[in-house]
Write a protein that holds these residues in place. Sequence first.
Motif, PDB file in Angstrom:
ATOM      1  N   THR A 147       0.555  13.241  -5.311  1.00 48.33           N
ATOM      2  CA  THR A 147       1.566  12.469  -4.608  1.00 48.33           C
ATOM      3  C   THR A 147       1.775  11.139  -5.346  1.00 48.33           C
ATOM      4  OG1 THR A 147      -0.033  11.328  -3.199  1.00 48.33           O
ATOM      5  CG2 THR A 147       0.833  13.451  -2.407  1.00 48.33           C
ATOM      6  N   PRO A 148       2.890  10.439  -5.092  1.00 48.87           N
ATOM      7  CA  PRO A 148       3.136   9.177  -5.794  1.00 48.87           C
ATOM      8  C   PRO A 148       1.992   8.169  -5.696  1.00 48.87           C
ATOM      9  CG  PRO A 148       5.116   9.874  -4.675  1.00 48.87           C
ATOM     10  CD  PRO A 148       4.042  10.825  -4.249  1.00 48.87           C
ATOM     11  N   VAL A 149       1.501   7.942  -4.484  1.00 46.37           N
ATOM     12  CA  VAL A 149       0.423   6.956  -4.309  1.00 46.37           C
ATOM     13  C   VAL A 149      -0.863   7.447  -4.966  1.00 46.37           C
ATOM     14  CG1 VAL A 149      -1.074   5.833  -2.600  1.00 46.37           C
ATOM     15  CG2 VAL A 149       1.407   5.907  -2.254  1.00 46.37           C
ATOM     16  N   GLU A 150      -1.168   8.707  -4.803  1.00 49.93           N
ATOM     17  CA  GLU A 150      -2.365   9.280  -5.415  1.00 49.93           C
ATOM     18  C   GLU A 150      -2.301   9.140  -6.927  1.00 49.93           C
ATOM     19  OE1 GLU A 150      -4.866  13.526  -5.336  1.00 49.93           O
ATOM     20  OE2 GLU A 150      -2.792  13.427  -4.612  1.00 49.93           O
ATOM     21  N   TRP A 151      -1.155   9.474  -7.510  1.00 53.44           N
ATOM     22  CA  TRP A 151      -1.004   9.366  -8.970  1.00 53.44           C
ATOM     23  C   TRP A 151      -1.137   7.916  -9.428  1.00 53.44           C
ATOM     24  CZ3 TRP A 151       1.810   6.747 -12.518  1.00 53.44           C
ATOM     25  CH2 TRP A 151       1.709   7.184 -13.844  1.00 53.44           C
ATOM     26  N   LEU A 152      -0.479   6.994  -8.711  1.00 51.53           N
ATOM     27  CA  LEU A 152      -0.521   5.583  -9.098  1.00 51.53           C
ATOM     28  C   LEU A 152      -1.954   5.062  -9.095  1.00 51.53           C
ATOM     29  CD1 LEU A 152       1.308   3.127  -9.808  1.00 51.53           C
ATOM     30  CD2 LEU A 152       1.166   2.498  -7.387  1.00 51.53           C
ATOM     31  N   PHE A 153      -2.711   5.377  -8.071  1.00 56.03           N
ATOM     32  CA  PHE A 153      -4.084   4.889  -7.972  1.00 56.03           C
ATOM     33  C   PHE A 153      -5.003   5.551  -9.002  1.00 56.03           C
ATOM     34  CE2 PHE A 153      -2.647   2.787  -4.296  1.00 56.03           C
ATOM     35  CZ  PHE A 153      -3.620   1.873  -3.904  1.00 56.03           C
ATOM     36  N   ASN A 154      -4.687   6.772  -9.388  1.00 54.11           N
ATOM     37  CA  ASN A 154      -5.497   7.456 -10.400  1.00 54.11           C
ATOM     38  C   ASN A 154      -5.245   6.934 -11.806  1.00 54.11           C
ATOM     39  OD1 ASN A 154      -6.716   9.128  -8.536  1.00 54.11           O
ATOM     40  ND2 ASN A 154      -5.329  10.849  -8.874  1.00 54.11           N
ATOM     41  N   ASN A 155      -4.088   6.273 -12.007  1.00 50.87           N
ATOM     42  CA  ASN A 155      -3.692   5.887 -13.358  1.00 50.87           C
ATOM     43  C   ASN A 155      -3.548   4.385 -13.586  1.00 50.87           C
ATOM     44  OD1 ASN A 155      -2.852   8.516 -15.011  1.00 50.87           O
ATOM     45  ND2 ASN A 155      -2.328   8.833 -12.856  1.00 50.87           N
ATOM     46  N   HIS A 156      -3.623   3.593 -12.533  1.00 54.62           N
ATOM     47  CA  HIS A 156      -3.465   2.151 -12.671  1.00 54.62           C
ATOM     48  C   HIS A 156      -4.425   1.415 -11.749  1.00 54.62           C
ATOM     49  CE1 HIS A 156       0.144   2.200 -15.241  1.00 54.62           C
ATOM     50  NE2 HIS A 156       0.437   3.302 -14.586  1.00 54.62           N
ATOM     51  N   GLU A 157      -4.757   0.211 -12.149  1.00 52.62           N
ATOM     52  CA  GLU A 157      -5.582  -0.647 -11.300  1.00 52.62           C
ATOM     53  C   GLU A 157      -4.652  -1.356 -10.318  1.00 52.62           C
ATOM     54  OE1 GLU A 157      -8.543  -4.540 -11.491  1.00 52.62           O
ATOM     55  OE2 GLU A 157      -7.848  -3.610 -13.365  1.00 52.62           O
TER      56      GLU A 157
ATOM     57  N   LEU B 284       2.799   8.616   3.672  1.00 50.03           N
ATOM     58  CA  LEU B 284       1.433   8.508   3.177  1.00 50.03           C
ATOM     59  C   LEU B 284       0.503   9.389   3.992  1.00 50.03           C
ATOM     60  CD1 LEU B 284       1.042   4.599   2.919  1.00 50.03           C
ATOM     61  CD2 LEU B 284       1.895   6.149   1.144  1.00 50.03           C
ATOM     62  N   THR B 285      -0.536   9.875   3.355  1.00 50.26           N
ATOM     63  CA  THR B 285      -1.635  10.479   4.097  1.00 50.26           C
ATOM     64  C   THR B 285      -2.493   9.350   4.656  1.00 50.26           C
ATOM     65  OG1 THR B 285      -3.137  10.540   2.212  1.00 50.26           O
ATOM     66  CG2 THR B 285      -1.647  12.428   2.485  1.00 50.26           C
ATOM     67  N   ASP B 286      -3.358   9.658   5.589  1.00 54.22           N
ATOM     68  CA  ASP B 286      -4.251   8.632   6.131  1.00 54.22           C
ATOM     69  C   ASP B 286      -5.164   8.085   5.038  1.00 54.22           C
ATOM     70  OD1 ASP B 286      -3.060   9.193   8.518  1.00 54.22           O
ATOM     71  OD2 ASP B 286      -4.825  10.146   9.443  1.00 54.22           O
ATOM     72  N   ILE B 287      -5.593   8.939   4.133  1.00 57.02           N
ATOM     73  CA  ILE B 287      -6.454   8.496   3.028  1.00 57.02           C
ATOM     74  C   ILE B 287      -5.704   7.516   2.137  1.00 57.02           C
ATOM     75  CG2 ILE B 287      -7.638   9.247   0.916  1.00 57.02           C
ATOM     76  CD1 ILE B 287      -8.391  11.823   2.370  1.00 57.02           C
ATOM     77  N   GLU B 288      -4.448   7.827   1.819  1.00 59.35           N
ATOM     78  CA  GLU B 288      -3.644   6.923   0.988  1.00 59.35           C
ATOM     79  C   GLU B 288      -3.418   5.593   1.690  1.00 59.35           C
ATOM     80  OE1 GLU B 288      -1.027  10.304  -1.422  1.00 59.35           O
ATOM     81  OE2 GLU B 288      -0.255   9.424   0.431  1.00 59.35           O
ATOM     82  N   THR B 289      -3.188   5.649   2.983  1.00 58.83           N
ATOM     83  CA  THR B 289      -2.982   4.426   3.765  1.00 58.83           C
ATOM     84  C   THR B 289      -4.204   3.520   3.656  1.00 58.83           C
ATOM     85  OG1 THR B 289      -1.614   5.674   5.332  1.00 58.83           O
ATOM     86  CG2 THR B 289      -2.431   3.530   6.056  1.00 58.83           C
ATOM     87  N   ARG B 290      -5.374   4.102   3.789  1.00 58.28           N
ATOM     88  CA  ARG B 290      -6.620   3.318   3.690  1.00 58.28           C
ATOM     89  C   ARG B 290      -6.856   2.818   2.266  1.00 58.28           C
ATOM     90  NH1 ARG B 290      -8.152   7.567   7.432  1.00 58.28           N
ATOM     91  NH2 ARG B 290      -8.535   6.624   9.501  1.00 58.28           N
TER      92      ARG B 290
ATOM     93  N   ASN C 251       2.607   4.150   8.515  1.00 60.53           N
ATOM     94  CA  ASN C 251       1.331   4.274   9.245  1.00 60.53           C
ATOM     95  C   ASN C 251       0.771   2.895   9.604  1.00 60.53           C
ATOM     96  OD1 ASN C 251       1.355   7.051   9.046  1.00 60.53           O
ATOM     97  ND2 ASN C 251       0.088   7.127   7.221  1.00 60.53           N
ATOM     98  N   GLY C 252       1.478   2.194  10.454  1.00 61.23           N
ATOM     99  CA  GLY C 252       1.140   0.801  10.735  1.00 61.23           C
ATOM    100  C   GLY C 252      -0.187   0.594  11.435  1.00 61.23           C
ATOM    101  N   VAL C 253      -0.523   1.455  12.375  1.00 61.83           N
ATOM    102  CA  VAL C 253      -1.752   1.261  13.149  1.00 61.83           C
ATOM    103  C   VAL C 253      -2.986   1.450  12.278  1.00 61.83           C
ATOM    104  CG1 VAL C 253      -3.141   2.195  15.031  1.00 61.83           C
ATOM    105  CG2 VAL C 253      -0.693   1.817  15.365  1.00 61.83           C
ATOM    106  N   ILE C 254      -3.027   2.534  11.530  1.00 61.42           N
ATOM    107  CA  ILE C 254      -4.170   2.766  10.625  1.00 61.42           C
ATOM    108  C   ILE C 254      -4.269   1.642   9.608  1.00 61.42           C
ATOM    109  CG2 ILE C 254      -5.087   4.266   8.807  1.00 61.42           C
ATOM    110  CD1 ILE C 254      -3.890   6.632  10.295  1.00 61.42           C
ATOM    111  N   PHE C 255      -3.132   1.255   9.045  1.00 58.72           N
ATOM    112  CA  PHE C 255      -3.121   0.214   8.014  1.00 58.72           C
ATOM    113  C   PHE C 255      -3.633  -1.112   8.570  1.00 58.72           C
ATOM    114  CE2 PHE C 255      -0.829  -2.591   4.887  1.00 58.72           C
ATOM    115  CZ  PHE C 255      -1.390  -2.044   3.744  1.00 58.72           C
ATOM    116  N   SER C 256      -3.223  -1.443   9.784  1.00 55.64           N
ATOM    117  CA  SER C 256      -3.663  -2.693  10.407  1.00 55.64           C
ATOM    118  C   SER C 256      -5.161  -2.672  10.715  1.00 55.64           C
ATOM    119  CB  SER C 256      -2.867  -2.953  11.690  1.00 55.64           C
ATOM    120  OG  SER C 256      -1.510  -3.148  11.399  1.00 55.64           O
ATOM    121  N   LYS C 257      -5.651  -1.540  11.196  1.00 53.74           N
ATOM    122  CA  LYS C 257      -7.085  -1.428  11.486  1.00 53.74           C
ATOM    123  C   LYS C 257      -7.929  -1.595  10.226  1.00 53.74           C
ATOM    124  CE  LYS C 257      -6.869   1.395  15.691  1.00 53.74           C
ATOM    125  NZ  LYS C 257      -7.125   2.729  16.303  1.00 53.74           N
TER     126      LYS C 257
END
Length: 450
Positions: free
Chosen positions: A246-256, A269-275, A300-306
Amino acid sequence: MKTLWAKNALLENGWESSVQIDIENGKIISLKSNAPQKGYLANTLIPAPSNLHSHTFQRAMAGMTEAKVNPTDSFWTWRKLMYQFLDVLTPEDIETIASYAMMEMAETGFAAVAEFHYIHNGKNGVRYSNPAEMTDRIAAAGTETGIGLTHLPVLYSQGGIDGRKLEGGQKRFQTNISDIEHQVTKFSSQVAFTDWNVGVAPHSLRAVSQKELAEVVTLFPQKPIHIHIAEQTAEVDEIKGGYGATPVEWLFNNHEVNNRWCLIHSTHLTDIETRSIAKSKAIVGLCPITESSLGDGIFNGVIFSKEKGAYGFGTDSNIQIDLRAEMRTFEYSQRLKHKARAVLATETKSTGRILHEQANKSSATALGRNSGKIAIGYLADIAELPLGNPDLEGLKNDMALDAWIFSPDSTSVENLWSAGRHIVKSRSHINKEIITKKYMKVIKKLRSDL
């Protein structure tokens, strides 16, 4: 030196009374509570946040894309209409529209804006004799309005991850690394105000190659980086099919990914990507009104805020420029999603206080701007809550802030200072008459051309 005095002011550690604020060279140099009246007298002062995502030219499209042109109308059909609109815009038009949009931003409570600017060329991709023509136009609009500005020239080189060429209206967006270098250098050399900044904006994982993204990130190691990501399910599917993630997964795997990144939308986003985004300290750039208009989806505002994630607000397509409405729409989207009230509030802070704090702190980080709070050493980005507003009558502190954000009154702010520049006075921008007159002339011309 200029001095403001407020009956009540929201400072770094909370609300204080009878506050004296001394400003010099755009920055707050002294704060004093329980001070006698002195200087410019105000009622309630709050930090004024920045608008962290805007395409100012789209302001002129407001209300023009609401007819159904396709049985399955979506972001992608809207985009085709936007390309048609691009064909008739001149550099002069874009400057005028930008000035009007920036004026409205200030009147609604934004002290600065991150302009995600991707119109670089003329019709059919014809290059201007001045490669930074459009960057200069945005700077001119910022100068006329006095608003704080972080300019983000957009890298846009391909029509999809298969590297296909840009077509039609997209040709006005086309840039390469050298173009972005030039625009960053040109803008940096002629800033109108010392609080202005510049960053870079690879448009999306669809619109730049993997190599180009790596290059632009390396080339500007200290600059803010803004990128559209996971806004549309079709985008997620394209990246997943081509890159195997996924876009977020790829970005995190390839960039700091860290706090100099602003991830615009981050809707799907998946919940994992949100976290993961929350943990990275990257800023999520939410544009709830535009996301609602385009039917994007709900963050995913609630998960992100928590997870203590950082988010701010942008006006994106600028179909409605209203800081309060962006914050309100975000909270209401979470209420609808979770079937609950006051979803983002905590036991110690109200909904409005949480939204406002996030808007300030996160947008300051996203713009690379030394703002976000009324504190010594920070830029004097300050707004006064409206006077004579029945919805605020008899209220103070967090209750007044909540009423301002969630009440129906259309009045935004009484006064606004951007880095100490007093650009909104008595609810109107100081150059409103001339800016509005020019905008009306442009709108009349554009609508006759379409």
